[in-house]
Scaffold this active site. Structure first.
Site, PDB file in Angstrom:
ATOM      1  N   LYS A  95       0.840  -1.213   0.000  1.00  0.00           N
ATOM      2  CA  LYS A  95       0.000   0.000   0.000  1.00  0.00           C
ATOM      3  C   LYS A  95       0.867   1.252   0.000  1.00  0.00           C
ATOM      4  O   LYS A  95       0.672   2.145  -0.817  1.00  0.00           O
ATOM      5  CB  LYS A  95      -0.872  -0.025   1.251  1.00  0.00           C
ATOM      6  CG  LYS A  95      -1.465   1.303   1.681  1.00  0.00           C
ATOM      7  CD  LYS A  95      -2.228   1.132   2.983  1.00  0.00           C
ATOM      8  CE  LYS A  95      -2.838   2.415   3.488  1.00  0.00           C
ATOM      9  NZ  LYS A  95      -1.860   3.305   4.133  1.00  0.00           N
ATOM     10  N   ASN A  96       1.818   1.293   0.919  1.00  0.00           N
ATOM     11  CA  ASN A  96       2.582   2.525   1.104  1.00  0.00           C
ATOM     12  C   ASN A  96       3.588   2.782  -0.005  1.00  0.00           C
ATOM     13  O   ASN A  96       4.204   3.835  -0.050  1.00  0.00           O
ATOM     14  CB  ASN A  96       3.276   2.529   2.473  1.00  0.00           C
ATOM     15  CG  ASN A  96       2.273   2.734   3.591  1.00  0.00           C
ATOM     16  OD1 ASN A  96       1.103   3.015   3.341  1.00  0.00           O
ATOM     17  ND2 ASN A  96       2.731   2.578   4.815  1.00  0.00           N
ATOM     18  N   ARG A 101      -4.787  10.008   3.341  1.00  0.00           N
ATOM     19  CA  ARG A 101      -3.591  10.707   3.814  1.00  0.00           C
ATOM     20  C   ARG A 101      -2.506  10.743   2.718  1.00  0.00           C
ATOM     21  O   ARG A 101      -1.770  11.719   2.569  1.00  0.00           O
ATOM     22  CB  ARG A 101      -3.091   9.970   5.060  1.00  0.00           C
ATOM     23  CG  ARG A 101      -1.716  10.310   5.513  1.00  0.00           C
ATOM     24  CD  ARG A 101      -1.653  11.626   6.260  1.00  0.00           C
ATOM     25  NE  ARG A 101      -0.286  11.991   6.543  1.00  0.00           N
ATOM     26  CZ  ARG A 101       0.089  13.148   7.065  1.00  0.00           C
ATOM     27  NH1 ARG A 101      -0.805  14.036   7.378  1.00  0.00           N
ATOM     28  NH2 ARG A 101       1.349  13.407   7.276  1.00  0.00           N
ATOM     29  N   ASP A 157      -5.771   8.017   8.359  1.00  0.00           N
ATOM     30  CA  ASP A 157      -5.889   7.544   9.733  1.00  0.00           C
ATOM     31  C   ASP A 157      -5.895   8.694  10.730  1.00  0.00           C
ATOM     32  O   ASP A 157      -5.293   9.727  10.500  1.00  0.00           O
ATOM     33  CB  ASP A 157      -4.685   6.668  10.091  1.00  0.00           C
ATOM     34  CG  ASP A 157      -4.714   5.381   9.322  1.00  0.00           C
ATOM     35  OD1 ASP A 157      -5.811   4.947   8.974  1.00  0.00           O
ATOM     36  OD2 ASP A 157      -3.631   4.835   9.094  1.00  0.00           O
ATOM     37  N   ASP A 162       3.523   0.429  12.259  1.00  0.00           N
ATOM     38  CA  ASP A 162       2.352  -0.181  11.613  1.00  0.00           C
ATOM     39  C   ASP A 162       2.156  -1.647  12.006  1.00  0.00           C
ATOM     40  O   ASP A 162       1.163  -2.257  11.603  1.00  0.00           O
ATOM     41  CB  ASP A 162       2.465  -0.075  10.077  1.00  0.00           C
ATOM     42  CG  ASP A 162       2.180   1.337   9.577  1.00  0.00           C
ATOM     43  OD1 ASP A 162       1.794   2.200  10.379  1.00  0.00           O
ATOM     44  OD2 ASP A 162       2.356   1.576   8.366  1.00  0.00           O
TER      45      ASP A 162
HETATM   46  C1  UD1 Z   1       3.871   6.719   6.508  1.00  0.00           C
HETATM   47  C2  UD1 Z   1       2.952   5.552   6.273  1.00  0.00           C
HETATM   48  C3  UD1 Z   1       2.356   5.055   7.579  1.00  0.00           C
HETATM   49  C4  UD1 Z   1       3.451   4.775   8.584  1.00  0.00           C
HETATM   50  C5  UD1 Z   1       4.388   5.975   8.724  1.00  0.00           C
HETATM   51  C6  UD1 Z   1       5.573   5.691   9.621  1.00  0.00           C
HETATM   52  C7  UD1 Z   1       2.076   6.028   4.085  1.00  0.00           C
HETATM   53  C8  UD1 Z   1       0.872   6.376   3.254  1.00  0.00           C
HETATM   54  N1  UD1 Z   1       1.876   5.966   5.392  1.00  0.00           N
HETATM   55  O1  UD1 Z   1       3.055   7.782   7.024  1.00  0.00           O
HETATM   56  O2  UD1 Z   1       1.619   3.860   7.315  1.00  0.00           O
HETATM   57  O3  UD1 Z   1       2.869   4.504   9.845  1.00  0.00           O
HETATM   58  O4  UD1 Z   1       4.881   6.362   7.438  1.00  0.00           O
HETATM   59  O5  UD1 Z   1       6.281   4.593   9.174  1.00  0.00           O
HETATM   60  O6  UD1 Z   1       3.144   5.771   3.575  1.00  0.00           O
HETATM   61  N2  UD1 Z   1       5.688  14.389  11.205  1.00  0.00           N
HETATM   62  C9  UD1 Z   1       5.815  15.696  11.569  1.00  0.00           C
HETATM   63  N3  UD1 Z   1       5.916  16.652  10.577  1.00  0.00           N
HETATM   64  C10 UD1 Z   1       5.906  16.325   9.268  1.00  0.00           C
HETATM   65  C11 UD1 Z   1       5.782  14.977   8.894  1.00  0.00           C
HETATM   66  C12 UD1 Z   1       5.669  14.021   9.898  1.00  0.00           C
HETATM   67  O7  UD1 Z   1       5.821  16.037  12.762  1.00  0.00           O
HETATM   68  O8  UD1 Z   1       6.012  17.236   8.427  1.00  0.00           O
HETATM   69  C13 UD1 Z   1       5.554  13.370  12.282  1.00  0.00           C
HETATM   70  C14 UD1 Z   1       4.192  12.695  12.260  1.00  0.00           C
HETATM   71  O9  UD1 Z   1       3.253  13.448  12.994  1.00  0.00           O
HETATM   72  C15 UD1 Z   1       4.505  11.375  12.917  1.00  0.00           C
HETATM   73  C16 UD1 Z   1       5.931  11.067  12.444  1.00  0.00           C
HETATM   74  O10 UD1 Z   1       6.459  12.306  12.015  1.00  0.00           O
HETATM   75  O11 UD1 Z   1       4.508  11.478  14.316  1.00  0.00           O
HETATM   76  C17 UD1 Z   1       6.009  10.049  11.334  1.00  0.00           C
HETATM   77  O12 UD1 Z   1       5.369  10.542  10.204  1.00  0.00           O
HETATM   78  P1  UD1 Z   1       5.774  10.104   8.714  1.00  0.00           P
HETATM   79  O13 UD1 Z   1       6.997   9.247   8.750  1.00  0.00           O
HETATM   80  O14 UD1 Z   1       5.788  11.327   7.880  1.00  0.00           O
HETATM   81  O15 UD1 Z   1       4.550   9.187   8.329  1.00  0.00           O
HETATM   82  P2  UD1 Z   1       3.625   9.273   7.056  1.00  0.00           P
HETATM   83  O16 UD1 Z   1       4.441   9.520   5.837  1.00  0.00           O
HETATM   84  O17 UD1 Z   1       2.471  10.149   7.335  1.00  0.00           O
END
Ligand code: UD1
Length: 429
Positions: free
Chosen positions: A29-30, A100, A124, A311
């Site tokens: 998926k990701n 998302r 989510d 995850d």
């Molecule tokens: C992706 C995955 C998700 C997985 C996550 C961590 C997808 C669609 N989703 O989510 O399934 O759980 O990686 O492996 O690929 N953060 C900030 N500022 C930002 C960006 C992120 O503070 O600009 C924080 C988020 O709030 C969170 C953490 O960083 O606490 C991890 O986020 P991130 O690695 O960006 O996850 P996603 O890309 O949203």
């Protein structure tokens, strides 16, 4: 299976049967959703295979169509052909808000068109999930980022390379900055970059399209911008989270399951933890066999890859609730990811939470319950709990599970699980 009204359906699970047999998985998926977004970077056609039959994929297809991309999606065959001859910078807000991963369109739009206007995405509900790292990185590359109510606008007529050090190895920020940088002027260095296998899959496809990226799989990505990218055919990498979920479901039910189309190397730490928890794991070239009898306690700490994936944390908690002894689990990635624990506790699990630490005392006798409002991974964990609970468990809001698990019910049924998708009305009132 991809009925958009699936929240009017529930999964009814009856516990007791060990899972046995073979399950063959599709693409991640990701990865798939980001590969689809990357179609915006060239005028195509991009031909993707092993696209998983999950609910987020048609939403991403709809979003891209609304952005001017020609999309030919065949979920049955797992293929998607995308041709972005003349995209525009503003994806339709209704589709954007439904997933998302729509945020992944920001980087490619800025790279290709030097501008983007994106509604703030949904997905989510597992934490604040800010976009500050995306915005700061794009600003370092010469973009101006404007926050409007419910929307972000990026304008970057002179998009150029930059030295970017991320506060946290965010998957989404790494991917967006990478996709902007491949078509920016000059060299971009992303330090403290995410190294998840899905990020690597995207990097490798971009390289196949003609991008110049060094350091793939390391914490430092060096991207030298190029004028244009060329279309390719690409096979989505296997879904390590889906594989880990089936592995844990096999273990918690005392079963014996072969999982096909896996890259065991992507699951190094989850497999170490499964073994520590008393599971026998045999690794093949692209398969895993997972068997368990007596489960033992283990300690797990979630961290960005190659750490233990957040995850898989809810699923691991279910497994550890059945181990003989006390386990510890620390969640470092998403602040509210322990909300599932309250549901598990209602089923009889003995779990104590202190901030982002959890103490799990097992083995607990789980009793069937009605579970609601769970996100995609907690939903899968709820099903797992139902598979070992006494009596009947009803998992509501299954549209969340449909977002991340292709053919979840038939695959579990084929492994011997007593699970069915039934209308919610059977359990109302
Ligand atoms: C992706 C995955 C998700 C997985 C996550 C961590 C997808 C669609 N989703 O989510 O399934 O759980 O990686 O492996 O690929 N953060 C900030 N500022 C930002 C960006 C992120 O503070 O600009 C924080 C988020 O709030 C969170 C953490 O960083 O606490 C991890 O986020 P991130 O690695 O960006 O996850 P996603 O890309 O949203």
């Amino acid at each position: 299976m991809l009925d958009p009204t699936s929240s009017t359906e529930v999964f009814r699970v009856r516990g007791g049967a060990p899972l046995r047999g073979t399950v063959t998985l599709s693409g991640a998926k990701n990865s798939a959703l980001k590969l689809m977004a990357a179609s915006l970077l060239c005028d195509g056609p991009l031909e993707l295979s092993q696209i998983p039959a999950i609910a987020d994929v048609p939403v991403m297809a709809e979003l891209l169509r609304g952005t001017g991309v020609e999309v030919d999606l065949d979920l049955g065959a797992g293929t998607c052909r995308l041709e972005a001859t003349d995209p525009h910078p503003q994806p339709p807000a209704d589709a954007v808000r439904r997933i998302r991963a729509s945020l992944s369109c920001l980087g490619p739009l800025v790279g290709r068109l030097r501008r983007a206007r994106l509604a703030l995405p949904g997905g989510d509900r597992i934490g604040a999930r800010a976009i500050d790292l995306h915005a700061r990185g794009l600003e370092a590359m010469g973009a101006s980022v404007h926050h409007h109510p419910g929307e972000v606008e990026v304008i970057a007529p002179d998009l150029h390379g930059a030295m970017i050090t991320l506060d946290f190895p965010s998957v989404g920020a790494t991917e967006n900055l990478l996709m902007a940088a491949v078509l920016a002027d000059g060299l971009t260095v992303i330090d403290n970059a995410a190294r998840e296998p899905e990020v690597q899959d995207l990097c490798r496809m971009l390289v196949a399209m003609g991008a110049n990226i060094a350091g793939i799989g390391s914490p430092t990505l060096e991207i030298e911008g190029v004028e244009r990218l060329a279309p390719v055919r690409w096979e989505t990498c296997p879904d390590r989270i889906e594989a880990g979920t089936y592995a844990m479901a096999a273990a918690v039910t005392g079963g014996d399951v072969v999982i096909e189309r896996v890259r065991p190397a992507d699951l190094t730490l989850p497999l170490i933890k499964l073994r520590a928890a008393g599971t026998v794991v045999e690794e093949g070239g692209s398969s895993l066999r997972v068997k368990a009898d007596e489960l033992a306690p283990a300690d797990v700490v979630t961290l960005p890859y190659p750490g233990f994936p957040t995850d898989l944390q809810p699923q691991m908690m279910v497994l550890l609730s059945q181990a003989d002894g006390t386990s510890r689990c620390t969640e470092n990635v998403f602040e509210s990811r322990f909300s599932f624990v309250h549901e598990l506790a209602r089923m009889g699990a003995d779990i104590e939470i202190d901030g982002h630490h959890a103490l799990i005392r097992g083995p607990a006798r789980l009793r069937g319950a009605t579970l609601a409002g769970l996100d995609v991974r907690a939903g899968a964990a709820g099903v797992m709990a139902g598979l070992v609970a006494e009596g009947e468990t009803v998992v509501r809001d299954v549209h969340h599970i449909d977002r991340g698990y292709a053919r979840f019910v038939p695959r579990l049924q084929a492994l011997g699980a007593d699970i069915a998708r039934v209308p919610a009305s059977e359990f109302d009132g």
